[in-house]
Every structure is written in C-alpha cells, then in structure tokens.
Design a protein around this motif. Structure first.
Motif, short mmCIF file in Angstrom:
data_model
loop_
_atom_site.label_atom_id
_atom_site.label_comp_id
_atom_site.label_asym_id
_atom_site.label_seq_id
_atom_site.Cartn_x
_atom_site.Cartn_y
_atom_site.Cartn_z
N ARG A 503 0.84 -1.19 0.00
CA ARG A 503 0.00 0.00 0.00
C ARG A 503 0.88 1.24 0.00
N LEU A 504 0.49 2.27 -0.78
CA LEU A 504 1.28 3.51 -0.88
C LEU A 504 0.33 4.69 -0.96
N ASP A 505 0.51 5.68 -0.09
CA ASP A 505 -0.32 6.88 -0.09
C ASP A 505 0.43 7.96 0.70
N PHE A 506 -0.03 9.21 0.61
CA PHE A 506 0.56 10.27 1.43
C PHE A 506 -0.40 11.44 1.58
N ILE A 530 2.32 7.08 3.81
CA ILE A 530 1.74 5.80 4.27
C ILE A 530 2.35 4.73 3.38
N ILE A 531 3.37 3.99 3.90
CA ILE A 531 4.15 3.07 3.09
C ILE A 531 4.14 1.69 3.75
N SER A 532 3.74 0.67 3.00
CA SER A 532 3.70 -0.70 3.53
C SER A 532 5.11 -1.19 3.83
N GLU A 533 5.20 -2.22 4.69
CA GLU A 533 6.49 -2.76 5.09
C GLU A 533 7.21 -3.45 3.94
N ALA A 569 7.94 4.28 -4.31
CA ALA A 569 8.46 3.33 -3.33
C ALA A 569 8.98 2.09 -4.05
N TYR A 570 10.03 1.46 -3.48
CA TYR A 570 10.70 0.31 -4.09
C TYR A 570 10.71 -0.86 -3.11
N ASP A 571 10.44 -2.10 -3.66
CA ASP A 571 10.51 -3.29 -2.81
C ASP A 571 11.89 -3.92 -2.91
N GLY A 574 13.46 -4.34 -6.35
CA GLY A 574 13.66 -3.17 -7.19
C GLY A 574 12.41 -2.72 -7.92
N CYS A 575 11.29 -3.40 -7.73
CA CYS A 575 10.03 -3.00 -8.36
C CYS A 575 9.48 -1.79 -7.62
N SER A 576 8.79 -0.92 -8.36
CA SER A 576 8.36 0.35 -7.77
C SER A 576 6.87 0.57 -7.95
N SER A 577 6.31 1.42 -7.02
CA SER A 577 4.93 1.90 -7.10
C SER A 577 4.97 3.40 -6.87
N THR A 578 4.00 4.13 -7.45
CA THR A 578 3.99 5.58 -7.30
C THR A 578 2.62 6.07 -6.85
N GLU A 579 2.61 7.23 -6.14
CA GLU A 579 1.40 7.94 -5.74
C GLU A 579 1.62 9.42 -6.05
N LYS A 580 0.62 10.07 -6.71
CA LYS A 580 0.76 11.45 -7.16
C LYS A 580 -0.33 12.31 -6.54
N ASN A 581 -0.02 13.61 -6.41
CA ASN A 581 -1.00 14.58 -5.92
C ASN A 581 -0.61 15.96 -6.44
#
Length: 680
Positions: A503-506, A530-533, A569-571, A574-581
């Motif tokens: 999960r990724l948010d801010f 808000i970043i998952s472990e 965010a990167y696991d 090396g895979c990544s997820s993004t959150e925009k605002n």
C-alpha cells in the motif's frame, strides 16, 4: 594631561518671569519685602571627550533665585551634577523655591582625532653642536588654537632650533585639552668613530671565502673607505689569507684606521688502518681512520651508512668515506677491504611450490672458494646433502665449513603457491512488469594459473555463470593449468512469487498553523507518507526540481503555481509503485500594519513599537522625538522594534514620530510617516 573645560554661562530671564519668581518675606520689625535675584549657572566638568573610552561629566554651580533648587534633565535624571556621560546635548530645567524656571543646555563634545604629520628634524652636525632642529604640524585636528609644549621649555611654536644631541618630546593639545605626544632623538657625529668588525676566516684550505664586515658608529655620515686592496666599499668578501688595512673618514673629516687579518684554514688529512674480513661473508672486517688538520668536531659518512670514525662489521669490498669538519670543509677517500678466505655459496636453482600445500620445492647449490674439503649441515636435516628436493614451503638454512675453519651460512625460503580462491555470488533477475524471477549464480576466481576448468554440481562445465530456479545448495570445483584444485559451496534461496500487495499513499499539511488555509510560497509543508512494510526504499519528487529520500520530508515551494508531487516506493526486488497529488501554491500579498501607541512596562503586552509585516524584502524604521532628534533606527526585517529607550535611558512618555520604508516582493518601495504615543 587632559584638563576639564570650564564653561560659565549667565542667562538673565525676562523681568516678567523674575517678578513671578520673587517671594515676599515679612520682616516683623520694618515690614520690608525682599525680592530674589535671577538664577545664574556656571557649568564646569569634562565637556569634551578625547577618546571613545572616556565619559564626560557636568558640574553645575547655581546662584541667584531662592534655594533650594530642583533639577530635571532631558534624560529624566533629577540630580544636580552628572557623570559617566556620552557625547551629546544635555538640557536641564532648574526650578527654585519660588517657582522660577531656568533652562540650561550643555553640549558634551564627541571625540575627535588629533593626528600629527611625521616630525621633521635635522640632526646636530657633531656631538658638541647645538644646531639640530625639529618641526611638527597637525594633519587632522579641531583647528586653531593649539597648545604646543616642547620638552626643552619652548611653548606655542611649531618649530624649535638650536637643539643639542639628545632625546626630546613635544605635546600638542587642542582647544578641549585633548593631547598627543611624540618623542624623537637629535643625533650627532662624535669626534671619534667607533668601528666594530665581524671577520670570517677561510673555512677550507685553498679557498678564497674570507670576509670583513664593518659596523660604523659615531662620526657623521656619509663615510669614505680606502683599503690597501684599492677597494672603496665598506665590507670586503672573497678574500684570501692575509692582512687588510682600511682608512675611514666621515663628512667632517674625522678618520679611523685599522688592520684586520684573514687566517688560512688547515687541510684535512686522513690516515687509515684496515683489518680484512676473516672469511668471505663473515662481516668482521674493519677500517679505522684518524684525522689531522681541519676544525673539530668532525662528521663521518661511510658509503654503507655508518657514521663513526671506525667502519666495523664490514664484508670484503670497496668503501668510501666523506669527512666534514666544523667549518663545512670536506675530504673524501676510497678503500678496498679484502678477505682471508673466499668460501662462498652460490645458488644454482630454487623452485617454489607449484600447488599450495604440496612438497614440490627444490634447492640446488654450488660451493666456491673453499680451502680443501668442505662439510655441509642443514639445520632441519643434518643428514641431507648439498642439494634438496621434495621440499614443502618454509625457510631452510645451510652451514658450510672448509678446512681453514671459515664457515658460511645462508638461508633459502621456499614460497608456497598462491592458493586458488573461489567464491560463488548470486542474484535474482526480476521482471517487475510480468512478475517473473530468474536466479543467476557466478563464480569469482583468484590465484592459481589460468586457464581454469570449472565443474558445477548441476552438471554444467567450463561456465563461470549459470542460472537456477529453485532453492538449494550450489557447488563448484576449480582446476587450474597446473592441476591445482579448489572447491566452494553456497546455499541459495529462490522466492515463489513477487509480492505486489504493498500500500502507498501520502498526505500533506502546513508545519506551522496560521490563518491562511492555502499553501503559500516559502511556507514549510510536511509530507506524511503511508508506506507498507514490503517497500524498503522511497523517493519524493516535488515538481519544482527538488527531491528528497526522507520518509516524511519537509519542503518549501519558492514560487507560486501548481506542482505535481510524486512518491515512488521500491521493494526488495527493485520494483516500484507511485502515488501522485497536485498541490496549488499561492504567492502571499504584502501587508503592513502600524500601531499608534505602545506601553514598554515589561508586562509582555505591547512592550515594543514594531509594525506587523508580511511578504516584504526590505524594511527600515527611524524614530524621532518632537525636537527632530533621531533616537532609534533599524533596517532589519528580524528586528524586535523600539523598546522606548535612548542611549540606555528610558525615554519620557509622549508623542514621537516614525518614518518607515519597505520594499514589496515585486520591488516596489513605499515610505510611511506618522506618530506614535509612548505610554508609561
């Protein structure tokens, strides 16, 4: 000495004021009415400062009127006399017992530099002459008249003459008795000159490096020199041994004659005694030298580094010695040291270990220069012969002796081969788009002799890199060109799948809460993630060219506009997820509000006079009293404001004027003036 200036001021008040100041007194005998005289004041004290470290004082001598008197100064003091004063204008209101008021204004002058031009002087022509002179002048001062006092008794003259040789001083004081003193010396040539010499004799035999340096005192310059060499200079250099005489005359014709000797240096002579080495390599040869001539102490440098007069522990061979005496003179000599016996061991062949830990070393030797038969003895194996085989790594020492009794000993080191070092390294090749994983293993090899043969436990051969797709143990064996081998093993883990459920948010908010709900330029904004472990790394991009690797960064936008803030965010793969605002940033409007009164009573409320400011780039404020005197100024946006004091004294309550100048962010300048009331 600085003397206080006495200022006497007599002021007559108008007749109407004097009549009001009169007080009738009833005489019981004759009923006469006596009238008081007008108030007069004599002012003395220190009314001018000579330096910034000094303080002034005011002493009042009040006469007339009807005692007692009361005093009120413009600085709110109520004493008659004042001390510890800075430069400035001080006003006192004197009231006598009849109510008559007298106002006196006194000025304490500020420091003013008194700087003299360099003193001009003429020395006396000779020691008994009184024809010296000196002249002084002021470069910077308050102006005429100046008081001038010379140490010879002359006063108020800029130039003195008829001075005899000696030390003098002159003191210049300005109109306020601030003074400066300078000292000087009137010199003269004596009847006889005093000449001292520094002689450098020849440092080394055969050189022409002598010198004679003269120091002349007395007489009257310039001097003339006549040497028996024909030279007319004061000093002589590059001289050979001998006697040198000189005739010196000064400008008045006084003369001095003397002779000086340059001495020859004695040469350094070396005598040696040689003791040959008893046996080749024994290292017990000696060379002893003795020295004649030169200047002690001596230093010795042998070609092998020894530094004494005796070379000891020497083997047969060629040696050189350099001797230096106390004057830096040197002599060098070469010597050949022999040996009584030439027994010697010669290494023919030495083979080190081919594979680490094996016994493949060899040593082959030859004995030379022996007298008669020789005997050998290895310390590790006394029964071994001259040559050795099948040796392991280590150091071996051989002792050889011949029939003359000479022995020679030598050590040989068999070096072990560098072992083959192998290390398996692994990595996971992850395709984040389709979610696939490939294991990769490769072996790093050091040591041994290339080329290598490589055998993997999964059956693959001669490949440094292989793939794997399951957890387990990987082994590899390395064989180099000499047949030396090494083996290594590693445990590998292979994941079943890539976790994509993170999960990724801010959110964001102002760090300092204020009345403006919108985000303003140069406001500190905290971004709370808000970043998952499952994510082990993250990065922020604020859309204005700035970035951060903090988890919850604080950021300021320097210009107005809409900015896209991206959290990536990167696991562990090396895979990544993004959150925009999108964040809208507004430019603040300039604002200034000026109060019309303040109460500096220390209660923490309205104690300072300071405008309320916003969105300004420059600011300055000046406060004046009703007489137009500047009592406070500042040009800092960070100022706390005026605290109602002037020169450390509380200003009286009342009305004051301000002038405020400020510049908005777009560069436009404004000026505001008005009044403010100080309430106590």
């Amino acid at each position: 000495m600085i003397l206080p200036l006495l200022l006497s001021v007599m002021i007559c008040i108008p007749a109407s004021a004097q009549l009001r100041a009169e007080k009738a007194a009833l005489d019981s005998d004759n009923n006469r009415i006596l009238a008081t005289n007008g108030i007069s004041v004599e002012v003395s004290g220190k009314l001018a400062l000579c330096s910034h470290s000094e303080k002034g004082s005011i002493i009042l001598d009040v006469k007339g009127g009807l005692a007692p008197y009361t005093y009120r100064w413009n600085t709110l003091e109520t004493t008659k006399d004042r001390t510890n004063l800075f430069a400035g204008t001080y006003t006192v209101e004197i009231t006598d017992a009849a109510g008559t008021v007298h106002i006196e204004r006194i000025v304490v002058q500020p420091p003013y530099p008194l700087i003299l031009n360099p003193l001009e002087k003429t020395d006396a022509s000779c020691g008994s002459g009184n024809d010296g002179s000196a002249k002084i002048s002021v470069k910077v001062g308050r102006g005429e008249p100046y008081q001038i006092t010379w140490s010879n008794g002359m006063k108020d003259t800029w130039e003195v003459t008829n001075l005899a040789p000696g030390f003098y001083s002159v003191t210049i004081a300005d109109i306020f008795n601030c003074d400066v003193t300078t000292s000087f010396e009137i010199k003269a040539a004596s009847e006889g000159m005093q000449v001292s010499e520094v002689i450098e004799n020849l440092s080394c035999s055969g050189q022409n490096n002598g010198s004679i340096n003269l120091d002349i005192k007395g007489g009257q310059a310039p001097y003339t020199y006549k040497w028996n060499t024909g030279s007319s200079s004061q000093n002589l250099s590059n001289l050979a041994a001998g006697t040198y005489s000189v005739l010196i005359k000064d400008q008045t014709g006084c003369s001095f004659q003397a002779s000086y000797s340059i001495k020859e240096a004695t040469s350094i002579q070396l005598e040696e005694k040689l003791l040959p080495e008893s046996c080749a390599g024994a290292g017990n040869g000696e060379i002893q030298v003795t020295i004649q001539g030169g200047s002690a102490p001596y230093t010795y440098i042998w070609s092998n580094g020894q530094t004494s007069s005796k070379l000891s522990g020497a083997t047969a061979g060629n040696y050189s010695l350099k001797v230096t005496d106390a004057l830096g003179c040197t002599v060098e000599k070469h010597f050949t040291l022999g040996t009584a016996s030439a027994l010697e061991l010669e290494l023919i062949e030495q083979t080190d270990i081919s594979c680490a830990g094996s016994n493949s070393g060899t040593i082959r030797l030859k004995v030379k220069g022996n007298s008669g038969n020789y005997a050998t003895k290895w310390l590790d194996d006394p029964s071994a012969g001259l040559n050795r085989e099948n040796l392991s790594a280590g150091t071996y020492q051989l002792l050889v002796s011949d029939e003359s009794g000479c022995t020679v000993s030598k050590s040989f080191t068999i070096a072990d081969a560098e072992p083959i070092q192998a290390r398996i390294e692994t990595a996971l090749d992850v395709d984040c788009t389709i979610g696939t994983i490939t294991g990769v293993a490769w072996v790093s090899i050091q040591g041994g002799v290339q080329p290598y043969k490589i055998s993997w436990s999964n059956g693959e051969n001669n490949a440094r890199e292989i793939n794997f797709n399951s957890s387990g143990s990987l082994k590899v064996q390395i064989t180099d060109a000499l047949g030396c081998t090494a083996q290594t093993e590693v445990r590998v883990d292979f994941p079943s799948q890539i976790n994509k459920a993170g999960r990724l948010d801010f959110d964001y908010r102002k760090l300092e809460i204020n009345s403006e709900p919108e985000v303003q330029v140069d406001e500190e904004i905290i971004f709370e993630s808000i970043i998952s472990e499952e994510f082990i790394g993250w990065e922020w991009s604020f859309g204005d060219g700035k970035s951060s690797k903090e988890k919850d960064p604080i950021h300021k936008f320097e210009i107005a506009g809409n900015f896209e803030v991206i959290l990536t965010a990167y696991d562990i793969y090396g895979c990544s997820s993004t959150e925009k605002n999108i964040i809208q940033v507004n430019a603040p409007l300039e604002f200034i509000t000026i109060p019309n009164a303040f109460t500096p009573n220390g209660d923490g409320l309205n104690d300072m006079f300071i405008p309320k400011l916003r969105a300004l780039t420059e600011f300055s404020m000046t406060i004046f009293n009703t007489w137009g005197e500047k009592i406070y100024s500042t040009n800092s946006l960070e100022t706390k404001g005026w605290d109602g004091t002037h020169q450390g004294q509380a200003s009286p309550p009342g009305n004051y004027l301000y002038q405020i100048t400020y510049t908005s962010k777009d560069g436009e300048q404004f000026t505001k003036t008005g009044g403010v009331t100080l309430i106590r």
